[in-house]
Design a protein around this motif. Structure first.
Motif, PDB file in Angstrom:
ATOM      1  N   LEU A  59       0.806  -1.219   0.000  1.00  0.00           N
ATOM      2  CA  LEU A  59       0.000   0.000   0.000  1.00  0.00           C
ATOM      3  C   LEU A  59       0.842   1.274   0.000  1.00  0.00           C
ATOM      4  O   LEU A  59       0.372   2.338  -0.420  1.00  0.00           O
ATOM      5  CB  LEU A  59      -0.912  -0.011   1.239  1.00  0.00           C
ATOM      6  N   CYS A  99       0.838   4.080  -2.750  1.00  0.00           N
ATOM      7  CA  CYS A  99      -0.415   4.852  -2.781  1.00  0.00           C
ATOM      8  C   CYS A  99      -0.458   5.858  -1.639  1.00  0.00           C
ATOM      9  O   CYS A  99      -0.871   7.008  -1.823  1.00  0.00           O
ATOM     10  CB  CYS A  99      -1.613   3.905  -2.654  1.00  0.00           C
ATOM     11  N   PHE A 117      -8.451   3.884  -0.782  1.00  0.00           N
ATOM     12  CA  PHE A 117      -7.351   3.047  -1.244  1.00  0.00           C
ATOM     13  C   PHE A 117      -7.974   1.711  -1.635  1.00  0.00           C
ATOM     14  O   PHE A 117      -8.541   1.008  -0.794  1.00  0.00           O
ATOM     15  CB  PHE A 117      -6.314   2.820  -0.139  1.00  0.00           C
ATOM     16  N   PHE A 124      -7.807  -2.092  -3.420  1.00  0.00           N
ATOM     17  CA  PHE A 124      -6.944  -3.208  -3.809  1.00  0.00           C
ATOM     18  C   PHE A 124      -7.546  -3.950  -4.992  1.00  0.00           C
ATOM     19  O   PHE A 124      -8.727  -4.304  -4.981  1.00  0.00           O
ATOM     20  CB  PHE A 124      -6.755  -4.170  -2.639  1.00  0.00           C
ATOM     21  N   SER A 161      -2.465  -4.999  -6.943  1.00  0.00           N
ATOM     22  CA  SER A 161      -1.967  -3.635  -6.781  1.00  0.00           C
ATOM     23  C   SER A 161      -3.032  -2.774  -6.111  1.00  0.00           C
ATOM     24  O   SER A 161      -4.218  -3.123  -6.068  1.00  0.00           O
ATOM     25  CB  SER A 161      -1.604  -3.039  -8.139  1.00  0.00           C
ATOM     26  N   TRP A 162      -2.583  -1.600  -5.599  1.00  0.00           N
ATOM     27  CA  TRP A 162      -3.455  -0.635  -4.960  1.00  0.00           C
ATOM     28  C   TRP A 162      -3.570   0.606  -5.830  1.00  0.00           C
ATOM     29  O   TRP A 162      -2.640   0.944  -6.555  1.00  0.00           O
ATOM     30  CB  TRP A 162      -2.906  -0.225  -3.598  1.00  0.00           C
ATOM     31  N   ASN A 206     -10.443   0.573   2.789  1.00  0.00           N
ATOM     32  CA  ASN A 206      -9.381   1.484   3.229  1.00  0.00           C
ATOM     33  C   ASN A 206      -9.634   2.875   2.664  1.00  0.00           C
ATOM     34  O   ASN A 206      -9.987   3.013   1.475  1.00  0.00           O
ATOM     35  CB  ASN A 206      -8.010   1.000   2.738  1.00  0.00           C
TER      36      ASN A 206
END
Length: 246
Positions: free
Chosen positions: A33, A36, A217, A219, A225-226, A236
């Motif tokens: 994470l 990001c 955020f 996923f 990937s984020w 998130n």
């Protein structure tokens, strides 16, 4: 000032301290994470203080607090951008891990085993605060955020990320991350302590801050990937708030 530290939550992270810089260890989700998180943090700080991120030492002259710094995954990039960085954590075992890694990287970072309340009581002041994945682990979120507000200079900015509270976040963050993928030890998170975006905005306002932005955020399990989303804050998410009065 009464401490908002939750000893049981601190003990969880103390037990994992040695693994902070292992990208395949217990903090693998944070390593994944982190790009990001950094994109969001640096963009918000650069916008607030009119800094050009393409220039060397873009954050020179800024004093930044990384509260709940862990092993320094965010403190080190801030130091590389030229900021004066204080990394604070309630888990004593995290501090030597962070110090050793910073030394190995040739970075000067002021790491301290302390709390937001103690720093506020000492009259510390910062231009920006990174408050990432911490608020869901404290005993008193409003008290904690109020201490953070006291630590900000007028016109300062705080980024605060946490986990939304809904069935999807329980499935993804508890069942998925802890039980299925085993990215984190079981019991790392308490779903009942997750905070919805509206609740966090309300807490930030009660603490004396002006919320100015929030993003998700997200996923992608296919791309592993984020990414940052304007609309999907379902699991998130991150917020930015400023202290009025500049």
């Amino acid at each position: 000032m009464q401490s908002t530290i939750d000893p049981a939550e601190v003990a969880k992270f103390e037990a994992m301290a040695a693994e902070w810089w292992d990208p395949d260890g217990k903090f693998k989700p944070l390593h994944m994470l982190n790009p990001c998180r950094l994109d969001y943090i640096t963009a918000q700080i650069a916008s607030e203080f009119d800094r050009d991120l393409t220039k060397r030492g873009a954050f020179e002259g800024l004093r930044i607090l990384d509260i709940g710094c862990g092993g320094g995954l965010l403190s080190e990039p801030m130091a590389r951008l030229g900021a004066t960085v204080v990394g604070a954590d309630a888990a004593a075992g995290n501090i030597p891990v962070a110090q050793v890694h910073a030394e190995q990287m040739g970075l000067k970072i002021d790491y301290r085993h302390t709390s937001a309340e103690a720093l506020a009581a000492d009259g510390e002041q910062f231009d920006a605060i990174l408050n990432m994945e911490v608020v869901e682990h404290v005993a008193d979120p409003l008290g904690f955020l109020t201490a953070c507000q006291q630590l900000l200079k007028p016109g300062g900015i705080m980024t605060c990320s946490t986990l939304n509270r809904n069935p999807k976040s329980f499935l993804m963050a508890i069942i998925g991350a802890e039980h299925v993928m085993r990215w984190l030890p079981k019991g790392t998170h308490d779903w009942s302590k997750f905070i919805t975006p509206d609740e966090l905005f309300d807490l930030l306002r009660q603490a004396g801050l002006d919320p100015v932005d929030r993003k998700g955020f997200v996923f992608n399990p296919l791309g592993w990937s984020w990414s940052i989303s304007d609309r999907d804050l379902s699991v998130n998410y991150v917020t930015a708030s400023v202290k009025p009065g500049a």
